[in-house]
Design a protein around this motif. Structure first.
Motif, PDB file in Angstrom:
ATOM      1  N   UNK A 136     -34.523  35.439 -22.273  1.00  0.00           N
ATOM      2  CA  UNK A 136     -34.366  36.774 -21.701  1.00  0.00           C
ATOM      3  C   UNK A 136     -32.989  36.922 -21.056  1.00  0.00           C
ATOM      4  N   UNK A 137     -32.449  38.123 -21.129  1.00  0.00           N
ATOM      5  CA  UNK A 137     -31.189  38.413 -20.468  1.00  0.00           C
ATOM      6  C   UNK A 137     -31.435  38.659 -18.981  1.00  0.00           C
ATOM      7  N   UNK A 138     -30.342  38.766 -18.218  1.00  0.00           N
ATOM      8  CA  UNK A 138     -30.473  39.048 -16.784  1.00  0.00           C
ATOM      9  C   UNK A 138     -31.124  40.403 -16.553  1.00  0.00           C
ATOM     10  N   UNK A 139     -30.796  41.394 -17.395  1.00  0.00           N
ATOM     11  CA  UNK A 139     -31.404  42.715 -17.261  1.00  0.00           C
ATOM     12  C   UNK A 139     -32.909  42.661 -17.520  1.00  0.00           C
ATOM     13  N   UNK A 140     -33.300  41.891 -18.509  1.00  0.00           N
ATOM     14  CA  UNK A 140     -34.723  41.768 -18.825  1.00  0.00           C
ATOM     15  C   UNK A 140     -35.472  41.030 -17.723  1.00  0.00           C
ATOM     16  N   UNK A 141     -34.866  39.981 -17.172  1.00  0.00           N
ATOM     17  CA  UNK A 141     -35.515  39.216 -16.105  1.00  0.00           C
ATOM     18  C   UNK A 141     -35.676  40.050 -14.838  1.00  0.00           C
ATOM     19  N   UNK A 175     -45.561  32.194 -12.481  1.00  0.00           N
ATOM     20  CA  UNK A 175     -45.021  33.530 -12.206  1.00  0.00           C
ATOM     21  C   UNK A 175     -44.396  33.574 -10.818  1.00  0.00           C
ATOM     22  N   UNK A 176     -45.073  32.953  -9.853  1.00  0.00           N
ATOM     23  CA  UNK A 176     -44.547  32.942  -8.481  1.00  0.00           C
ATOM     24  C   UNK A 176     -43.255  32.133  -8.414  1.00  0.00           C
ATOM     25  N   UNK A 177     -43.271  30.954  -9.022  1.00  0.00           N
ATOM     26  CA  UNK A 177     -42.081  30.094  -9.022  1.00  0.00           C
ATOM     27  C   UNK A 177     -40.929  30.785  -9.752  1.00  0.00           C
ATOM     28  N   UNK A 178     -41.218  31.426 -10.863  1.00  0.00           N
ATOM     29  CA  UNK A 178     -40.175  32.124 -11.606  1.00  0.00           C
ATOM     30  C   UNK A 178     -39.569  33.267 -10.815  1.00  0.00           C
ATOM     31  N   UNK A 179     -40.394  33.976 -10.063  1.00  0.00           N
ATOM     32  CA  UNK A 179     -39.879  35.076  -9.234  1.00  0.00           C
ATOM     33  C   UNK A 179     -38.960  34.547  -8.134  1.00  0.00           C
ATOM     34  N   UNK A 180     -39.314  33.402  -7.543  1.00  0.00           N
ATOM     35  CA  UNK A 180     -38.494  32.807  -6.470  1.00  0.00           C
ATOM     36  C   UNK A 180     -37.181  32.264  -7.034  1.00  0.00           C
ATOM     37  N   UNK A 181     -37.250  31.580  -8.181  1.00  0.00           N
ATOM     38  CA  UNK A 181     -36.054  30.963  -8.765  1.00  0.00           C
ATOM     39  C   UNK A 181     -35.185  31.949  -9.535  1.00  0.00           C
ATOM     40  N   UNK A 239     -35.749  32.874 -12.658  1.00  0.00           N
ATOM     41  CA  UNK A 239     -35.770  32.557 -14.091  1.00  0.00           C
ATOM     42  C   UNK A 239     -37.128  31.939 -14.429  1.00  0.00           C
ATOM     43  N   UNK A 240     -37.440  31.880 -15.712  1.00  0.00           N
ATOM     44  CA  UNK A 240     -38.711  31.283 -16.136  1.00  0.00           C
ATOM     45  C   UNK A 240     -38.664  29.774 -15.940  1.00  0.00           C
ATOM     46  N   UNK A 241     -39.674  29.168 -15.290  1.00  0.00           N
ATOM     47  CA  UNK A 241     -39.684  27.713 -15.119  1.00  0.00           C
ATOM     48  C   UNK A 241     -39.749  27.003 -16.467  1.00  0.00           C
ATOM     49  N   UNK A 242     -39.124  25.842 -16.544  1.00  0.00           N
ATOM     50  CA  UNK A 242     -39.108  25.084 -17.791  1.00  0.00           C
ATOM     51  C   UNK A 242     -40.488  24.570 -18.170  1.00  0.00           C
ATOM     52  N   UNK A 243     -41.374  24.419 -17.184  1.00  0.00           N
ATOM     53  CA  UNK A 243     -42.716  23.895 -17.451  1.00  0.00           C
ATOM     54  C   UNK A 243     -43.728  25.013 -17.698  1.00  0.00           C
ATOM     55  N   UNK A 244     -43.254  26.235 -17.881  1.00  0.00           N
ATOM     56  CA  UNK A 244     -44.172  27.363 -18.062  1.00  0.00           C
ATOM     57  C   UNK A 244     -45.017  27.216 -19.322  1.00  0.00           C
ATOM     58  N   UNK A 245     -44.421  26.657 -20.397  1.00  0.00           N
ATOM     59  CA  UNK A 245     -45.172  26.487 -21.639  1.00  0.00           C
ATOM     60  C   UNK A 245     -46.286  25.467 -21.480  1.00  0.00           C
ATOM     61  N   UNK A 246     -46.063  24.441 -20.633  1.00  0.00           N
ATOM     62  CA  UNK A 246     -47.125  23.463 -20.369  1.00  0.00           C
ATOM     63  C   UNK A 246     -48.265  24.117 -19.583  1.00  0.00           C
ATOM     64  N   UNK A 247     -47.914  24.978 -18.618  1.00  0.00           N
ATOM     65  CA  UNK A 247     -48.944  25.684 -17.845  1.00  0.00           C
ATOM     66  C   UNK A 247     -49.762  26.604 -18.734  1.00  0.00           C
ATOM     67  N   UNK A 248     -49.108  27.166 -19.744  1.00  0.00           N
ATOM     68  CA  UNK A 248     -49.824  28.061 -20.660  1.00  0.00           C
ATOM     69  C   UNK A 248     -50.856  27.315 -21.489  1.00  0.00           C
ATOM     70  N   UNK A 249     -50.642  26.008 -21.691  1.00  0.00           N
ATOM     71  CA  UNK A 249     -51.619  25.209 -22.431  1.00  0.00           C
ATOM     72  C   UNK A 249     -52.957  25.147 -21.697  1.00  0.00           C
ATOM     73  N   UNK A 250     -52.904  25.127 -20.358  1.00  0.00           N
ATOM     74  CA  UNK A 250     -54.153  25.113 -19.578  1.00  0.00           C
ATOM     75  C   UNK A 250     -54.962  26.380 -19.831  1.00  0.00           C
ATOM     76  N   UNK A 251     -54.279  27.520 -19.944  1.00  0.00           N
ATOM     77  CA  UNK A 251     -54.975  28.774 -20.235  1.00  0.00           C
ATOM     78  C   UNK A 251     -55.586  28.760 -21.627  1.00  0.00           C
ATOM     79  N   UNK A 252     -54.951  28.031 -22.540  1.00  0.00           N
ATOM     80  CA  UNK A 252     -55.472  27.937 -23.908  1.00  0.00           C
ATOM     81  C   UNK A 252     -56.843  27.283 -23.934  1.00  0.00           C
ATOM     82  N   UNK A 253     -57.049  26.277 -23.085  1.00  0.00           N
ATOM     83  CA  UNK A 253     -58.323  25.553 -23.059  1.00  0.00           C
ATOM     84  C   UNK A 253     -59.502  26.449 -22.693  1.00  0.00           C
ATOM     85  N   UNK A 254     -59.228  27.553 -22.016  1.00  0.00           N
ATOM     86  CA  UNK A 254     -60.320  28.412 -21.563  1.00  0.00           C
ATOM     87  C   UNK A 254     -61.184  28.907 -22.711  1.00  0.00           C
TER      88      UNK A 254
END
Length: 355
Positions: free
Chosen positions: A186-191, A260-266, A268-283
């Motif tokens: 994502x660009x800065x405008x998109x973020x 989402x919270x960490x990304x808002x503070x930093x 940018x999107x956290x590098x581990x966001x894709x790993x966190x999304x795997x947990x949602x997949x298990x649902x």
């Protein structure tokens, strides 16, 4: 760009699909049959949760293909926002329906008489429509973000000289790279638009439903423990269902929404966001366990399937044995003929030696 480890992500996606798809198909059939016989609000909510999981699983192969291609999107461009939209939409509709189920369970034990008198399937239908529309409106950001500042700010003093003497700017390289990935880089405008929206999604579509579910299930368990006239087995099963739902809710959706919270503070999107999304997949493959404890019709369907497998397995074994019996007899007869010929040869040799 986030890089999902191929072996890890593909293993989670395949396991979720293999376990979740047949289980949710069985649940879908069970709740549709139950609604035709006698519609109950809990069955309507469970059916909508099943539909949400099935939508998620139907679009999961696109994620598998993306991981196999090292996160490069080579499918039709129109499928990128659609698959992302369905992927994220079903995550948050699941939180809503899990919360609605917790409210239904709590009201049933806290106010049994009043709730039974006011219990109407139309209320569950209205709530389901609201959940789908509300989530649809919020997750439409997936279609909007790519339209905002597509190229974004690129450093002006960086160029690359090709072998042919042509100059390729970093802007061209990044533009091509962005076209080859799906909902990333994502660009800065998109973020500036995306990160606040993600924070709002975390608060409204996760934190509020989680707090409501915790309140309902904690009081649900407290009331059940005080009711001694209820069968102990049923009470333990209901308590297990409540605790299991809370654990699934927190572990599956918690890490992704924390990102989402960490990304808002930093910023940018956290590098581990894709790993966190795997947990949602298990649902998608854990929800059928909730169905099993929440619905007697689901337990009946599971037991019917298991009994059918038990009855069908011995028949298959017998039929296989019957099919193989002539071959076995033929082999044994040939063995006996060979053994008889060998004995005749030995007798002839013994007679010639005696002479």
């Amino acid at each position: 760009m986030q890089q999902c480890h191929t072996a890890l992500c593909l293993s989670v996606y395949i396991l979720t699909f293999v376990l979740g798809f047949p289980a949710n198909i069985l649940a879908f059939y069970t709740f549709c049959k139950k609604l035709r016989e006698k519609a109950q609000p809990i069955d309507i909510l469970l059916l909508n949760l099943t539909i949400s999981d099935l939508l998620f699983l139907l679009f999961l192969p696109f994620k598998m293909q993306e991981v196999l291609n090292e996160m490069i999107w080579n499918l039709p461009d129109a499928l990128c926002p659609l698959s992302g939209f369905i992927f994220y939409l079903t995550i948050y509709t699941s939180t809503f329906f899990l919360t609605a189920i917790s409210v239904e369970r709590y009201l049933g034990v806290a106010f049994p008489i009043q709730h039974s008198l006011k219990r109407r399937p139309v209320y569950a239908i209205g709530a389901s429509i609201f959940f789908w529309v509300f989530s649809f409106i919020h997750l439409s950001i997936v279609f909007i973000i790519p339209l905002i500042g597509g190229n974004g700010p690129i450093p002006k003093d960086t160029t690359n000289e090709t072998n042919s003497g042509n100059t390729t700017t970093l802007s061209d390289v990044v533009t091509v790279e962005r076209k080859n990935v799906c909902y990333e880089n994502f660009t800065d405008q998109q973020l500036e638009v995306l990160l606040p929206v993600r924070l709002e999604l975390c608060i409204v579509l996760f934190c509020v439903p989680l707090l409501i579910s915790c309140f309902c299930y904690i009081n649900f368990i407290r009331i059940l423990l005080s009711l001694q006239h209820i069968n102990r087995r049923k009470r333990l099963r209901a308590i297990g269902m409540a605790l299991g739902t809370l654990v699934v809710f927190a572990l599956c959706f918690g890490p992704y929404n924390v990102s989402h919270i960490v990304g808002f503070i930093q910023g940018r999107s956290p590098l581990w966001r894709d790993k966190a999304l795997l947990c949602s997949t298990f649902n998608a493959c854990l929800d059928p366990f909730i169905f099993y404890f929440s619905s007697s019709a689901m337990r009946g369907s599971v037991s019917s399937v298991l009994q059918g497998v038990k009855r069908g397995l011995p028949r298959r074994l017998v039929s296989c044995m019957v099919c193989r019996l002539p071959a076995v007899l033929k082999i044994s007869s040939s063995h006996s003929n060979n053994s008889n010929s060998d004995k005749d040869k030995e007798r002839k040799q013994e007679s010639t030696s005696a002479i």
